[in-house]
Scaffold this active site. Sequence first.
Site, mmCIF file in Angstrom:
data_model
loop_
_atom_site.group_PDB
_atom_site.id
_atom_site.type_symbol
_atom_site.label_atom_id
_atom_site.label_comp_id
_atom_site.label_asym_id
_atom_site.label_seq_id
_atom_site.Cartn_x
_atom_site.Cartn_y
_atom_site.Cartn_z
ATOM 1 N N ASP A 84 0.853 -1.209 0.000
ATOM 2 C CA ASP A 84 0.000 0.000 0.000
ATOM 3 C C ASP A 84 0.884 1.252 0.000
ATOM 4 O OD1 ASP A 84 -0.828 0.586 3.522
ATOM 5 O OD2 ASP A 84 0.918 -0.429 2.646
ATOM 6 N N ASP A 110 6.656 1.346 1.869
ATOM 7 C CA ASP A 110 6.375 0.386 0.797
ATOM 8 C C ASP A 110 7.208 0.735 -0.435
ATOM 9 O OD1 ASP A 110 3.726 1.051 2.349
ATOM 10 O OD2 ASP A 110 3.478 -1.008 1.657
ATOM 11 N N ASN A 154 -2.411 2.890 3.425
ATOM 12 C CA ASN A 154 -1.866 4.203 3.798
ATOM 13 C C ASN A 154 -2.646 5.338 3.137
ATOM 14 O OD1 ASN A 154 0.324 3.347 5.450
ATOM 15 N ND2 ASN A 154 1.416 2.716 3.604
ATOM 16 N N THR A 181 2.932 -6.102 2.684
ATOM 17 C CA THR A 181 3.376 -4.993 3.537
ATOM 18 C C THR A 181 2.272 -3.958 3.734
ATOM 19 O OG1 THR A 181 4.274 -3.727 1.665
ATOM 20 C CG2 THR A 181 5.778 -5.267 2.795
ATOM 21 N N PHE A 185 -0.724 -0.851 12.403
ATOM 22 C CA PHE A 185 -1.607 -0.313 11.368
ATOM 23 C C PHE A 185 -2.128 -1.374 10.391
ATOM 24 C CE2 PHE A 185 -3.524 2.799 8.664
ATOM 25 C CZ PHE A 185 -3.378 2.295 7.382
ATOM 26 N N ASN A 186 -1.263 -2.207 9.829
ATOM 27 C CA ASN A 186 -1.713 -3.144 8.786
ATOM 28 C C ASN A 186 -2.772 -4.114 9.294
ATOM 29 O OD1 ASN A 186 -0.097 -2.059 6.788
ATOM 30 N ND2 ASN A 186 1.629 -3.418 7.241
ATOM 31 N N HIS A 224 9.474 0.329 8.132
ATOM 32 C CA HIS A 224 8.892 -0.966 8.484
ATOM 33 C C HIS A 224 8.930 -1.992 7.345
ATOM 34 C CE1 HIS A 224 7.104 0.998 12.054
ATOM 35 N NE2 HIS A 224 6.767 1.962 11.245
ATOM 36 N N ASP A 225 8.402 -1.615 6.185
ATOM 37 C CA ASP A 225 8.194 -2.581 5.109
ATOM 38 C C ASP A 225 9.492 -3.094 4.499
ATOM 39 O OD1 ASP A 225 5.311 -0.733 3.928
ATOM 40 O OD2 ASP A 225 5.493 -2.268 5.483
HETATM 41 O O1 RIB Z 1 2.696 -0.108 10.855
HETATM 42 C C1 RIB Z 1 3.520 0.094 9.734
HETATM 43 C C2 RIB Z 1 2.842 -0.379 8.487
HETATM 44 O O2 RIB Z 1 1.680 0.397 8.250
HETATM 45 C C3 RIB Z 1 3.697 -0.196 7.222
HETATM 46 O O3 RIB Z 1 3.355 -1.190 6.300
HETATM 47 C C4 RIB Z 1 3.284 1.147 6.715
HETATM 48 O O4 RIB Z 1 3.460 1.264 5.293
HETATM 49 C C5 RIB Z 1 1.824 1.142 7.039
HETATM 50 O O5 RIB Z 1 1.149 0.473 5.996
HETATM 51 CA CA CA Z 2 2.770 -0.587 4.041
#
Ligand code: RIB
Ligand code: CA
Length: 307
Positions: free
Chosen positions: A12, A17, A41, A126, A167-168, A235-236
């Site tokens: 996303d 990403d 996102n 991701t 979040f994901n 993160h990703d």
């Molecule tokens: O929590 C981080 C994740 O949430 C990452 O994948 C970032 O791109 C958001 O999507």
């Molecule tokens: Ca992401």
Amino acid sequence: MTQTTRIILDCDPGVDDALAITFAHGHPGIELAGITTVAGNVGLDKTTANALAVASFIGAAGTPVTAGCPAPLLRPALDARDVHGESGLGGAVLPEPQAGPASGHAVDFIIGTLAAAPGEITLVATGPLTNIALALRREPRLAGWVRDFVIMGGSAGRGNTTPAAEFNIWADPEAAAVVFGAGWQVTMIGLDVTLRTRPEAPVLSRMRELGALGSDLLLPALGQYKSVEGDPAVHDVCAVAYVAEPGLFGLVPARVSVETRGQWTSGMTVTDFAGAEPNALVAMEIDTGAFWDLVLGTYSQVAAAMR
Ligand code: RIB
Ligand code: CA
């Protein structure tokens, strides 16, 4: 001879990403067989446009980008524009992509690609797991067709979107529950390790040596990638770095259950390391120095090929 791992990256974009796409394209041990997009996102139109623009900019215009789900399975689509910016790429403004999205739906692309090469492709997600959940619902054999399944998502500890949820998972808990309950092993690269990958000044200064990749994508994207805890982590990139160099991570078997009903805990990945039937390998350690050397070394290869 580097062994190559073919991957599908469901994402996303999203700043991190975009950096994950760049890493996957540039690392010699990864063949990016396809990119699929999902709302997360930012909305699906923007995540898809961003994936196309990034792929075209870094020299991966031939990688198919297929759009997927515009909203979670049950819940309203919420986004993270406050973190990734209105466009979803922070401050990066890239040229128009050379190609548009592939026809069809991401779910069909994922099923069709894995069906044609059972046991050969690693599926990496991701973003919210909506596409993955629908693919599993449509074709349950998918769980046995993947070489490996790796996500950036979840946390054995605190969340980042709520105190309980990352979040994901928070964005589509029902999808995540389907995914963790599908009978396959989920490699969960969660906040326990990803929060240790905030790009500090020495990393940013090395990015300044990467030509247009640094000046037009990496640095402007990161420059407007903010969250309440300050400069957020990449993160990703951790998920695709795991595919390339799994030895940089320490993983622990666990039973991971996704909370879908809690008023305050919805999206929590309840992680039981003493669980009788593990369904996941949860990343709890990362060699951060080696991670950045790997990532920046890979980016320098992308930058050289762009010149
Ligand atoms: O929590 C981080 C994740 O949430 C990452 O994948 C970032 O791109 C958001 O999507
Ligand atoms: Ca992401």
